[in-house]
Design a protein around this motif. Structure first.
Motif, mmCIF file in Angstrom:
data_model
loop_
_atom_site.group_PDB
_atom_site.id
_atom_site.type_symbol
_atom_site.label_atom_id
_atom_site.label_comp_id
_atom_site.label_asym_id
_atom_site.label_seq_id
_atom_site.Cartn_x
_atom_site.Cartn_y
_atom_site.Cartn_z
ATOM 1 N N LEU A 1 43.625 56.450 48.042
ATOM 2 C CA LEU A 1 43.371 56.282 49.475
ATOM 3 C C LEU A 1 43.915 54.942 49.963
ATOM 4 O O LEU A 1 44.527 54.856 51.036
ATOM 5 N N THR A 2 43.702 53.901 49.181
ATOM 6 C CA THR A 2 44.194 52.571 49.551
ATOM 7 C C THR A 2 45.712 52.538 49.571
ATOM 8 O O THR A 2 46.330 51.967 50.477
ATOM 9 N N LEU A 3 46.338 53.165 48.582
ATOM 10 C CA LEU A 3 47.795 53.201 48.526
ATOM 11 C C LEU A 3 48.362 53.963 49.717
ATOM 12 O O LEU A 3 49.319 53.520 50.367
ATOM 13 N N HIS A 4 47.772 55.109 50.015
ATOM 14 C CA HIS A 4 48.244 55.911 51.142
ATOM 15 C C HIS A 4 48.061 55.157 52.456
ATOM 16 O O HIS A 4 48.939 55.202 53.339
ATOM 17 N N GLN A 5 46.945 54.460 52.592
ATOM 18 C CA GLN A 5 46.694 53.691 53.810
ATOM 19 C C GLN A 5 47.774 52.644 54.032
ATOM 20 O O GLN A 5 48.102 52.307 55.174
ATOM 21 N N GLY A 6 48.336 52.128 52.943
ATOM 22 C CA GLY A 6 49.384 51.121 53.044
ATOM 23 C C GLY A 6 50.732 51.669 53.463
ATOM 24 O O GLY A 6 51.678 50.898 53.660
ATOM 25 N N THR A 7 50.842 52.998 53.611
ATOM 26 C CA THR A 7 52.100 53.600 54.058
ATOM 27 C C THR A 7 51.985 54.154 55.477
ATOM 28 O O THR A 7 52.832 54.940 55.910
ATOM 29 N N VAL A 8 50.942 53.758 56.170
ATOM 30 C CA VAL A 8 50.748 54.082 57.584
ATOM 31 C C VAL A 8 50.447 52.748 58.270
ATOM 32 O O VAL A 8 49.675 51.949 57.745
ATOM 33 N N TRP A 9 51.030 52.516 59.452
ATOM 34 C CA TRP A 9 51.020 51.172 60.010
ATOM 35 C C TRP A 9 50.471 51.095 61.432
ATOM 36 O O TRP A 9 51.201 50.762 62.374
ATOM 37 N N PRO A 10 49.187 51.384 61.646
ATOM 38 C CA PRO A 10 48.603 51.069 62.955
ATOM 39 C C PRO A 10 48.586 49.558 63.146
ATOM 40 O O PRO A 10 48.550 48.799 62.164
ATOM 41 N N TRP A 11 48.596 49.114 64.389
ATOM 42 C CA TRP A 11 48.683 47.663 64.627
ATOM 43 C C TRP A 11 47.394 46.953 64.247
ATOM 44 O O TRP A 11 47.410 45.737 64.003
ATOM 45 N N ASN A 12 46.296 47.675 64.184
ATOM 46 C CA ASN A 12 45.069 47.168 63.560
ATOM 47 C C ASN A 12 44.653 48.210 62.533
ATOM 48 O O ASN A 12 44.469 49.384 62.880
ATOM 49 N N ARG A 13 44.522 47.810 61.287
ATOM 50 C CA ARG A 13 44.354 48.778 60.204
ATOM 51 C C ARG A 13 43.075 48.519 59.423
ATOM 52 O O ARG A 13 42.770 47.372 59.078
ATOM 53 N N PRO A 14 42.310 49.579 59.119
ATOM 54 C CA PRO A 14 41.135 49.403 58.260
ATOM 55 C C PRO A 14 41.557 49.206 56.807
ATOM 56 O O PRO A 14 42.521 49.817 56.350
ATOM 57 N N VAL A 15 40.828 48.371 56.117
ATOM 58 C CA VAL A 15 41.119 48.080 54.712
ATOM 59 C C VAL A 15 39.841 48.236 53.903
ATOM 60 O O VAL A 15 38.790 47.699 54.277
ATOM 61 N N TYR A 16 39.948 48.972 52.791
ATOM 62 C CA TYR A 16 38.874 48.991 51.794
ATOM 63 C C TYR A 16 39.346 48.172 50.603
ATOM 64 O O TYR A 16 40.472 48.340 50.120
ATOM 65 N N ASP A 17 38.494 47.289 50.120
ATOM 66 C CA ASP A 17 38.808 46.445 48.970
ATOM 67 C C ASP A 17 37.679 46.587 47.953
ATOM 68 O O ASP A 17 36.506 46.400 48.296
ATOM 69 N N PRO A 18 37.991 46.922 46.678
ATOM 70 C CA PRO A 18 36.920 47.087 45.687
ATOM 71 C C PRO A 18 36.266 45.788 45.235
ATOM 72 O O PRO A 18 35.242 45.819 44.544
ATOM 73 N N VAL A 19 36.837 44.645 45.618
ATOM 74 C CA VAL A 19 36.279 43.352 45.208
ATOM 75 C C VAL A 19 34.869 43.188 45.767
ATOM 76 O O VAL A 19 34.548 43.662 46.850
ATOM 77 N N ASP A 20 34.013 42.502 45.023
ATOM 78 C CA ASP A 20 32.615 42.254 45.418
ATOM 79 C C ASP A 20 31.836 43.546 45.603
ATOM 80 O O ASP A 20 31.011 43.671 46.511
#
Length: 493
Positions: free
Chosen positions: A307-326
């Motif tokens: 999901l994170t990889l796919h999200q990085g291939t779509v470019w809205p000008w404000n983009r939601p990010v999920y990060d597994p850290v913490d």
């Protein structure tokens, strides 16, 4: 997109397996969002700064891999074109002096990179689009030789056709055709990452969307492409057309564009934005994680890799990010701000957009009914086209209907709101006053990076050829940037 992959061609089975994983990741994300404590934690601010490498004549210099290898810093990555780099700045706590901390790191990074570029006759600079670019600076020979960029070129060709048309209006309209994605690589930006809780995500994201046109207009820094005077923030139409083509794809084909301002106000939360990405866009890089993830308790690191990889291939000008850290957390990636002109200007832009969003978030449910998303999208493109000269649709007061107002007047009236928002987020008063002071100074001078570039070009081109005028202007830009003075204080040539 920062992930390096081992191949650039994929079979049908790769796409099928990846798609199954995407929907599985969506289910995992839904479960994570329901877990008590998920995504909680102090607000943080991070940034990614994209940079140009130029030679002594102000021309692009293709040595990004050499500089990266010499620096040996994992925070420095290779960008799409061989004359671009990206530095992933260290995340900082939102409270205190976050903008000063990031500005200091930017200055340190520029000094280090300039020292490494010097033996090649090179210099490093932040600028939205390098004005001295020529048509010969694009093509496969200019693309960084990484599998992910070859895969991107191949996949987009299958989606939109082998050749893409670029048509951008302006004082000197431009029309180009390309068969790769290196024209997109002309764009460099400062991408801010703002950590928010799941409970606040919808209101925070909508507030960021609301104020993005305002901040884009007064931070514009990309008025040229190949010497042609186009939009004040030419990155906006160039990015969209280099990826999706110059047509209106959503109307002509029914397919959603990969570069857009979005599809509407967020109604519930972050899950709907990730779901849109999965349902609306075909996978480009169907690379699956080798180990199997699982949904555990809050505190476990669940990767949601596909999901994170796919999200990085779509470019809205404000983009939601999920990060597994913490244990997993959410961020809003603010992608519209250009690189440059100076480190202090970039942090003033960041302070303004965060401050306005924080200051208006509590009112967002009141504002949304008064501002249709189509009108907000209109504001965004007007801001990109006309910069500080833009007139945007905005509620003129509480319980007032929309009025077309100069963006500089809107921003000036909202500076107290931005100040209140930053102070409420725990920013020190001196920090707030310093960076909003830079914005106030810019509003009074009616000058941002785009205005300064266009004004100098007009003056110089009266007595010089276009190419020489651009080069002379760029030299002064580089000098002013190195001094880290706000663009409103830059002298005319």
């Amino acid at each position: 997109m920062g992930l390096e992959i081992k191949k650039s061609e994929f079979a049908r089975q790769d796409y099928e397996r990846f798609t199954r994983k995407l929907f599985s990741n969506l289910d995992e994300l839904a479960q994570l969002l329901q877990q008590p404590g998920f995504g909680l934690g102090a607000a943080t601010l991070g940034a990614e700064l994209e940079l140009y490498i130029v030679d002594k004549l102000g021309r692009p210099l293709q040595v990004n891999n050499k500089i990266q290898a010499q620096l040996g810093d994992p925070q420095l990555t290779l960008e799409l074109n061989r004359y671009n780099l990206e530095y992933n700045l260290t995340p900082v706590a939102m409270e205190g002096r976050p903008f000063s901390a990031i500005e200091t790191e930017i200055r340190t990074v520029l000094e280090r990179l300039n020292a490494l570029a010097e033996p090649y006759g090179g210099r490093i600079l932040p600028i939205g689009i390098l004005p001295t670019l020529q048509r010969k600076d694009f093509g496969l020979h200019a693309m960084t030789d990484l599998s992910r960029y070859h895969a991107l070129t191949r996949a987009l060709a299958e989606i939109r056709g082998e050749t893409v048309a670029i048509r951008i209006d302006g004082e000197d309209p431009i029309s180009l055709r390309a068969s790769d994605v290196t024209l997109e690589g002309a764009n460099t930006s400062l991408q801010m990452h703002y950590r928010v809780t799941p409970q606040q995500f919808a209101d925070s994201y909508n507030a960021i969307q609301l104020v993005t046109p305002l901040v884009l207009a007064i931070s514009a820094n990309s008025p040229f492409l190949m010497g042609n005077r186009l939009w004040h923030e030419t990155r906006v139409p160039l990015f969209r057309q280099a990826i999706d083509g110059s047509g209106n794809g959503s109307v002509e084909t029914g397919e959603a564009e990969r570069v857009s301002f979005g599809h509407g106000w967020v109604r519930h939360g972050v899950h709907e934005l990730f779901a849109e990405t999965v349902y609306l866009h075909k996978p480009i890089l169907p690379v699956c994680e080798k180990k199997q993830g699982r949904v555990g308790k809050a505190g476990d690191n669940i990767s949601l890799f596909e999901l994170t990889l796919h999200q990085g291939t779509v470019w809205p000008w404000n983009r939601p990010v999920y990060d597994p850290v913490d244990g997993g957390h959410l961020r809003i990636e603010i992608r519209s701000l250009p690189a440059g002109p100076s480190p202090c200007d970039m942090m003033a832009n960041a302070a303004l957009i965060i401050g306005l969003a924080e200051g208006l978030r509590s009112r967002i449910e009141e504002i949304i009914p008064a501002l249709p998303f189509k009108t907000l999208e209109y504001n965004f493109y007007q801001a990109a086209r006309f910069g500080m000269g833009a007139k945007l649709m905005w509620p003129s007061g509480p319980r007032e209907q929309l009025t077309r107002l100069p963006v500089v007047d809107i921003v000036a009236s909202l500076l107290p709101v931005a100040r209140k928002g930053l102070l409420g987020a725990g920013i020190r008063p001196a920090e707030v006053d310093h960076y909003l002071g830079i914005i106030s100074q810019r509003l009074q001078a009616r000058t941002n990076g785009a205005c300064w570039q266009l004004r100098q070009f007009e003056r110089l081109s009266r007595s010089q050829t276009r190419r020489r005028a651009l080069r002379c202007m760029l030299e002064h830009y580089i000098g002013h940037c190195g001094s880290n003075r706000p663009v409103a204080e830059w002298e005319d040539i």
